[in-house]
Design an enzyme around this catalytic site. Sequence first.
Site, PDB file in Angstrom:
ATOM      1  N   GLY A  56      70.003  19.789 -23.681  1.00 49.07           N
ATOM      2  CA  GLY A  56      69.675  21.201 -23.512  1.00 49.07           C
ATOM      3  C   GLY A  56      68.233  21.545 -23.182  1.00 49.07           C
ATOM      4  O   GLY A  56      67.934  22.667 -22.780  1.00 49.07           O
ATOM      5  N   GLU A  63      71.381  13.760 -26.646  1.00 49.51           N
ATOM      6  CA  GLU A  63      72.022  13.585 -25.326  1.00 49.51           C
ATOM      7  C   GLU A  63      71.237  14.310 -24.230  1.00 49.51           C
ATOM      8  O   GLU A  63      71.824  15.125 -23.501  1.00 49.51           O
ATOM      9  CB  GLU A  63      73.440  14.176 -25.360  1.00 49.51           C
ATOM     10  CG  GLU A  63      74.361  13.613 -26.418  1.00 49.51           C
ATOM     11  CD  GLU A  63      75.698  14.378 -26.492  1.00 49.51           C
ATOM     12  OE1 GLU A  63      75.716  15.593 -26.261  1.00 49.51           O
ATOM     13  OE2 GLU A  63      76.704  13.730 -26.772  1.00 49.51           O
ATOM     14  N   PRO A  64      69.943  14.074 -24.098  1.00 49.67           N
ATOM     15  CA  PRO A  64      69.199  14.821 -23.068  1.00 49.67           C
ATOM     16  C   PRO A  64      69.632  14.395 -21.674  1.00 49.67           C
ATOM     17  O   PRO A  64      69.865  13.218 -21.430  1.00 49.67           O
ATOM     18  CB  PRO A  64      67.745  14.443 -23.327  1.00 49.67           C
ATOM     19  CG  PRO A  64      67.827  13.107 -23.980  1.00 49.67           C
ATOM     20  CD  PRO A  64      69.111  13.072 -24.757  1.00 49.67           C
ATOM     21  N   ARG A 111      69.122  16.812 -18.212  1.00 46.06           N
ATOM     22  CA  ARG A 111      68.212  17.432 -17.245  1.00 46.06           C
ATOM     23  C   ARG A 111      66.738  17.065 -17.517  1.00 46.06           C
ATOM     24  O   ARG A 111      65.984  16.804 -16.594  1.00 46.06           O
ATOM     25  CB  ARG A 111      68.362  18.955 -17.381  1.00 46.06           C
ATOM     26  CG  ARG A 111      67.603  19.759 -16.366  1.00 46.06           C
ATOM     27  CD  ARG A 111      67.635  21.234 -16.754  1.00 46.06           C
ATOM     28  NE  ARG A 111      68.961  21.727 -17.023  1.00 46.06           N
ATOM     29  CZ  ARG A 111      69.684  22.480 -16.197  1.00 46.06           C
ATOM     30  NH1 ARG A 111      69.189  22.858 -15.048  1.00 46.06           N
ATOM     31  NH2 ARG A 111      70.884  22.901 -16.538  1.00 46.06           N
ATOM     32  N   TYR A 132      74.553  29.404  -9.646  1.00 47.05           N
ATOM     33  CA  TYR A 132      73.838  30.073 -10.746  1.00 47.05           C
ATOM     34  C   TYR A 132      72.689  30.953 -10.254  1.00 47.05           C
ATOM     35  O   TYR A 132      71.899  31.413 -11.075  1.00 47.05           O
ATOM     36  CB  TYR A 132      73.143  29.067 -11.661  1.00 47.05           C
ATOM     37  CG  TYR A 132      73.866  27.859 -12.142  1.00 47.05           C
ATOM     38  CD1 TYR A 132      75.044  27.968 -12.887  1.00 47.05           C
ATOM     39  CD2 TYR A 132      73.329  26.587 -11.951  1.00 47.05           C
ATOM     40  CE1 TYR A 132      75.659  26.832 -13.381  1.00 47.05           C
ATOM     41  CE2 TYR A 132      73.945  25.453 -12.447  1.00 47.05           C
ATOM     42  CZ  TYR A 132      75.109  25.585 -13.162  1.00 47.05           C
ATOM     43  OH  TYR A 132      75.713  24.462 -13.668  1.00 47.05           O
ATOM     44  N   CYS A 145      80.577  27.451   6.089  1.00 47.12           N
ATOM     45  CA  CYS A 145      81.048  28.792   6.462  1.00 47.12           C
ATOM     46  C   CYS A 145      81.269  29.672   5.233  1.00 47.12           C
ATOM     47  O   CYS A 145      82.377  30.087   4.917  1.00 47.12           O
ATOM     48  CB  CYS A 145      82.322  28.701   7.304  1.00 47.12           C
ATOM     49  SG  CYS A 145      83.615  27.746   6.518  1.00 47.12           S
ATOM     50  N   TYR A 175      72.254  17.943 -11.977  1.00 43.41           N
ATOM     51  CA  TYR A 175      73.282  18.899 -11.577  1.00 43.41           C
ATOM     52  C   TYR A 175      73.220  19.198 -10.079  1.00 43.41           C
ATOM     53  O   TYR A 175      73.507  20.314  -9.652  1.00 43.41           O
ATOM     54  CB  TYR A 175      73.176  20.184 -12.417  1.00 43.41           C
ATOM     55  CG  TYR A 175      73.189  19.867 -13.897  1.00 43.41           C
ATOM     56  CD1 TYR A 175      74.366  19.439 -14.501  1.00 43.41           C
ATOM     57  CD2 TYR A 175      72.032  19.930 -14.668  1.00 43.41           C
ATOM     58  CE1 TYR A 175      74.386  19.095 -15.839  1.00 43.41           C
ATOM     59  CE2 TYR A 175      72.041  19.579 -16.009  1.00 43.41           C
ATOM     60  CZ  TYR A 175      73.228  19.168 -16.588  1.00 43.41           C
ATOM     61  OH  TYR A 175      73.257  18.811 -17.908  1.00 43.41           O
TER      62      TYR A 175
HETATM   63  C1  LIG Z   1      78.054  17.532 -24.391  1.00 45.42           C
HETATM   64  C2  LIG Z   1      76.831  17.509 -23.520  1.00 45.42           C
HETATM   65  N1  LIG Z   1      75.742  16.861 -23.965  1.00 45.42           N
HETATM   66  C3  LIG Z   1      74.620  16.801 -23.225  1.00 45.42           C
HETATM   67  C4  LIG Z   1      74.537  17.411 -21.984  1.00 45.42           C
HETATM   68  C5  LIG Z   1      73.249  17.325 -21.219  1.00 45.42           C
HETATM   69  O1  LIG Z   1      72.629  18.576 -21.200  1.00 45.42           O
HETATM   70  P1  LIG Z   1      71.182  18.788 -20.583  1.00 45.42           P
HETATM   71  O2  LIG Z   1      71.202  18.256 -19.202  1.00 45.42           O
HETATM   72  O3  LIG Z   1      70.977  20.258 -20.644  1.00 45.42           O
HETATM   73  O4  LIG Z   1      70.187  18.041 -21.456  1.00 45.42           O
HETATM   74  C6  LIG Z   1      75.646  18.113 -21.500  1.00 45.42           C
HETATM   75  C7  LIG Z   1      75.606  18.787 -20.211  1.00 45.42           C
HETATM   76  O5  LIG Z   1      76.515  19.425 -19.735  1.00 45.42           O
HETATM   77  C8  LIG Z   1      76.831  18.162 -22.299  1.00 45.42           C
HETATM   78  O6  LIG Z   1      77.922  18.835 -21.887  1.00 45.42           O
END
Ligand SMILES: Cc1ncc(COP(=O)(O)O)c(C=O)c1O
Length: 316
Positions: A137, A171-172, A174, A214, A241, A271
Site C-alpha cells: 500500500g 507485501e509491498p 508499487r 484511474y 479506437c 500496474y
Molecule cells: C493483497 C495484496 N497485497 C499487496 C498488494 C500490493 O500493493 P501495493 O502495490 O500498493 O504495495 C496488493 C495489490 O493489489 C494486494 O492485493
Amino acid sequence: VGKTQEEITAALKARILFFNVESIPELKLINKLAGKLNLKAQVAIRINPNVDADTHDYITTAKKQNKFGIDLKTTRHIFLNLSKELKNLDICGVHFHIGSQIEQVRPFRQALGKALELIESLRQKGCAITHLNIGGGLGIIYKKEKPQTAADYARTVISFVRGKKLNLILEPGRFVVGNAGVLLAKVIYVKNTPVKRFLIVDAAMNDIIRPSFYGAYHEIIPLNVKRKAKLKKVDVVGPVCESGDFIAKNRALPDNLKEGDVLAVMSAGAYCFGMASNYNSRCRPAEVLVKGRKFTVINRRQNYRDLIRGEKISNR
Ligand SMILES: Cc1ncc(COP(=O)(O)O)c(C=O)c1O
C-alpha cells in the site's frame, strides 16, 4: 477474493506458508481440499477493518462496502467457533491490505490498531495467532506527492508490533517497482485540430491503462530532444479506437516535438505491464531490463502469431 479449486489445490501441493482467506465459503473449500490431500493448511483471515485509505476508489480495499476481507465480527466467529469444525486448517494469522498508493500514515495506524486489538482479544480467549500480514500500500511519487517515507512507515509499524510475538509479513508492490519502470512511446503523428494538438504515439491504453482507468498521472519526458522550445499543451494519445485511450491530457510539452521522437512515460513499473492486455488486437511491447549501461530483453515483443496462438477454426 476468488481462489478456484485448482488454484487452492496447486497452492496446497506447493506447501505455501498460508492462505489469506477472504470469506467463509473459501475457508470451507480450503478445509475440504486440504482434507483430500491429508494436509493441515495454515490460514490467515484477511480482515476488512473498515478503514478509508484516502486513495482512489478503485484501489481502496478496506472499507466495509468493498469486496475484500471479512468484517471483524465474522472474523471473531471464525476464530472462536468455526475453527473447531475446520479440522484441516490451522487458523493462525491475521491479514489486511487496505489499499494502494496510500500517502498518509493515518490509515495504516487505524488498521494496525484494529488488527492488534482483535489479535489481543482473541489470544485472551485462547487462539494461537502467530502471524500478522500487513499487506502493501505504500505510495510513491508520480508528480508532487509527498508520501510517508519507508522509515516513517517502519516506525509506525514497529510502534504497534514491538513485543507482540508476531511473525510480521509485508507485501509491498508499487513501492518496490513503481519508479523502476519506464514506458517508451514513439510519436507516430502530430495532429493539429482547430482546438487541440494531439501527439499520437505507438503506446496505448492496452500498454498503460492507469490514465484511462484511474485518471492517473504519469510524468512524460521527451528523450534526446535538444532543440530549444516553448511549451504547449497537448493530449498524448494512443491508436486505440476509444476516446478514453490517452496517456496524458492537456500536458505541457515542448511545442517542437515531431514524428519519430520518443517519450519516456515515467513510473510505469507498477500496474502497467502487469495490467497490459491485447485489447484492440494490439501486441504487447517488449520488456527490457536495464542495469547501468547493460540491458537484456527479458520479455520479447509480441507478434500477430502470438495473438492467434490457441485459436481454432471450427469445422462445424
Ligand atoms: C493483497 C495484496 N497485497 C499487496 C498488494 C500490493 O500493493 P501495493 O502495490 O500498493 O504495495 C496488493 C495489490 O493489489 C494486494 O492485493
